[in-house]
Design an enzyme around this catalytic site. Structure first.
Site, PDB file in Angstrom:
ATOM      1  CD  GLU A 285      -3.062  -0.531   0.048  1.00  0.00           C
ATOM      2  OE1 GLU A 285      -3.129  -0.187  -1.148  1.00  0.00           O
ATOM      3  OE2 GLU A 285      -3.590  -1.562   0.476  1.00  0.00           O
TER       4      GLU A 285
ATOM      5  N   GLY B 103     -16.595   4.749  -2.468  1.00  0.00           N
ATOM      6  CA  GLY B 103     -15.951   5.194  -1.233  1.00  0.00           C
ATOM      7  C   GLY B 103     -15.518   4.047  -0.338  1.00  0.00           C
TER       8      GLY B 103
ATOM      9  N   GLY C  57     -12.936   2.047  -1.047  1.00  0.00           N
ATOM     10  CA  GLY C  57     -11.529   1.712  -1.278  1.00  0.00           C
ATOM     11  C   GLY C  57     -11.361   0.583  -2.278  1.00  0.00           C
ATOM     12  CG  LEU C  58     -13.880  -2.207  -2.731  1.00  0.00           C
ATOM     13  CD1 LEU C  58     -15.138  -3.054  -2.822  1.00  0.00           C
ATOM     14  CD2 LEU C  58     -12.719  -3.075  -2.255  1.00  0.00           C
TER      15      LEU C  58
ATOM     16  CB  SER D 128     -16.044   2.845  -7.584  1.00  0.00           C
ATOM     17  OG  SER D 128     -15.869   3.976  -6.766  1.00  0.00           O
ATOM     18  CB  SER D 129     -12.821   6.895  -9.306  1.00  0.00           C
ATOM     19  OG  SER D 129     -11.609   6.625  -8.646  1.00  0.00           O
TER      20      SER D 129
ATOM     21  CD  GLU E 221      -8.806   9.129  -9.577  1.00  0.00           C
ATOM     22  OE1 GLU E 221      -9.522   8.367 -10.251  1.00  0.00           O
ATOM     23  OE2 GLU E 221      -9.129   9.572  -8.464  1.00  0.00           O
TER      24      GLU E 221
ATOM     25  CG  ASP F 265      -6.414   2.274  -7.398  1.00  0.00           C
ATOM     26  OD1 ASP F 265      -5.788   1.416  -6.752  1.00  0.00           O
ATOM     27  OD2 ASP F 265      -6.777   3.359  -6.907  1.00  0.00           O
TER      28      ASP F 265
HETATM   29  C1  GLA Z   1      -5.277   4.705  -3.822  1.00  0.00           C
HETATM   30  C2  GLA Z   1      -4.525   5.134  -5.072  1.00  0.00           C
HETATM   31  C3  GLA Z   1      -3.502   4.078  -5.483  1.00  0.00           C
HETATM   32  C4  GLA Z   1      -2.603   3.683  -4.317  1.00  0.00           C
HETATM   33  C5  GLA Z   1      -3.452   3.390  -3.068  1.00  0.00           C
HETATM   34  C6  GLA Z   1      -2.605   3.175  -1.866  1.00  0.00           C
HETATM   35  O1  GLA Z   1      -6.058   3.577  -4.091  1.00  0.00           O
HETATM   36  O2  GLA Z   1      -5.409   5.363  -6.132  1.00  0.00           O
HETATM   37  O3  GLA Z   1      -2.723   4.536  -6.572  1.00  0.00           O
HETATM   38  O4  GLA Z   1      -1.648   4.672  -4.063  1.00  0.00           O
HETATM   39  O5  GLA Z   1      -4.368   4.429  -2.792  1.00  0.00           O
HETATM   40  O6  GLA Z   1      -1.840   2.029  -2.000  1.00  0.00           O
END
Ligand code: GLA
Length: 387
Positions: free
Chosen positions: A36, A124, A126-127, A129-130, A162, A174
């Site tokens: 992460e 929202g 953390g998966l 979606s955008s 983005e 992502d």
């Molecule tokens: C978000 C960002 C990713 C990454 C994570 C953290 O999801 O879009 O690029 O930096 O946070 O690992």
């Protein structure tokens, strides 16, 4: 009820008439096993695309108007191609027009288009979606234009959308996961070279359980950009003494101790998390290959403790969820996932224990946090494709 892709097609047909020239693209959300805040530091990530996706029906118009409909929100949006520019659009339409704009930047002439969007990727959470929306749009327009761009080029365009239209200076994880995902595999991605390999992820008897805090603290995007700058600061201090260094990827703990710690304890903690997180990822890959799920899970718990204490992008709800599952022997590992400040934890859980765990944790979470807890069992599915 009809499947989402059928509903999207039908809605497109109802709103915009004949659907003969429309296509439907599907782009999934993602999980990340470990790694992460390493992507924008030239490090490694271990994400996978999942069985929750964005569905986009899209087709050309004969003028330069853009007509969009977000089915789940029941919201319409219209604009014209000529006024599309960064800063001029917000919320969900920004992701769509921002992705379309990337083709104009490459010199493609764009006509107006109609689109209908629906998704079962929770927003929202953390998966990503955008990123899924951006990848669905870029993939579809590439097809409509017959532009023949490759996936790597397309996912970079999605990332630019983005940056420019949502103002979040995200890394590449992502969009890469959404576009490149492969059923039953995680992607081991080197975010510096974009070299990657698929690593089979089918831990026998275990499932991926996502526990959604149902919070998204407003700090998320401003602190994200702050963390990026803190990491850049660490690199700059090391580089003053070791000019060959270009990112935290090139830096080890000894360098951080020598050049960063004397200057700032805070920046030291931030950058040491990133250096250690890359190490943990490599060890997770080794454990995955040898089938040692318990050892993999230990690294996930260690990652959570480190990101919470030193990178400080967790929150009390995420910490609570990880602490709750930790004593359960049926949970091999758990940690917060994604940018932080809310969203989901990812948990590797023995399949037969999931029901009981969910039944116990939901009321306990409500009692402790005064919030509802939602959950999803994620399976790893293919990346962006047409349907
Ligand atoms: C978000 C960002 C990713 C990454 C994570 C953290 O999801 O879009 O690029 O930096 O946070 O690992």
């Amino acid at each position: 009820m009809a499947a989402i892709h059928q509903q999207v097609k039908e809605t497109y047909h109802q709103l915009f008439g004949s659907d003969t020239d429309s296509i439907l693209s599907v782009s999934p959300g993602r999980v990340n096993i470990i790694g992460e805040h390493t992507d924008y530091n030239g490090g490694f990530v271990l994400p996978a695309s999942i069985n929750k996706a964005v569905y986009l029906a899209i087709g050309w118009r004969n003028d330069d108007e853009v007509h969009l409909y977000a089915k789940d929100l029941d919201e319409k949006f219209s604009t014209t191609i000529s006024v599309i520019q960064p800063g001029a659009h917000k919320e969900w339409p920004a992701y769509i027009v921002g992705s379309a704009a990337q083709f104009m930047k490459k010199g493609f002439a764009l006509k107006g288009f109609n689109a209908v969007l629906s998704s079962d990727v929770p927003i929202g959470a953390g998966l990503s979606s955008s990123a899924a929306v951006e990848c669905a749009v870029v993939f579809a327009i590439n097809e409509l234009l017959n532009a023949k761009l490759d996936r790597i080029e397309m996912l970079k365009m999605a990332q630019k959308a983005e940056h420019e239209y949502a103002g979040v200076m995200c890394g590449i994880m992502d969009q890469f996961a959404s576009m490149m995902g492969k059923k039953n595999n995680v992607l081991k991605l080197d975010c510096r070279s974009l070299e990657f390999e698929y690593v089979p992820f089918e831990p026998a008897g275990y499932k991926i359980l996502l526990l959604n805090t149902n919070v998204k603290h407003s700090l998320a995007s401003s602190e994200y950009n702050t963390r990026r700058m803190e990491c850049e600061q660490a690199v700059q201090w090391v580089k003053e003494q070791e000019p060959q260094v270009n990112s935290l990827r090139d830096i080890d703990m000894a360098m951080l101790q020598k050049y960063v710690l004397p200057k700032s304890e805070l920046i030291f903690r931030r950058s040491s998390f990133v250096v250690n997180e890359n190490e943990r990822l490599h060890s997770v890959c080794r454990h995955l290959q040898s089938g040692n799920i318990a050892a993999m899970g230990k690294q996930m718990y260690a990652a959570h403790a480190d990101i919470s204490a030193n990178y400080e992008v967790s929150c009390k709800e995420l910490d609570w969820l990880v602490n709750y599952v930790k004593p359960h022997t049926s949970v091999a590992g758990a940690r917060m996932m994604g940018g932080g400040f809310g969203g989901c934890t990812i948990n590797i859980v023995k399949e037969e224990a999931i029901d009981a765990l969910v039944q116990n944790i939901q009321p306990a979470y409500r009692e402790a946090m005064n919030l509802d807890l939602s959950y999803y069992i994620a399976s790893i599915d293919d990346g962006t494709h047409l349907m």
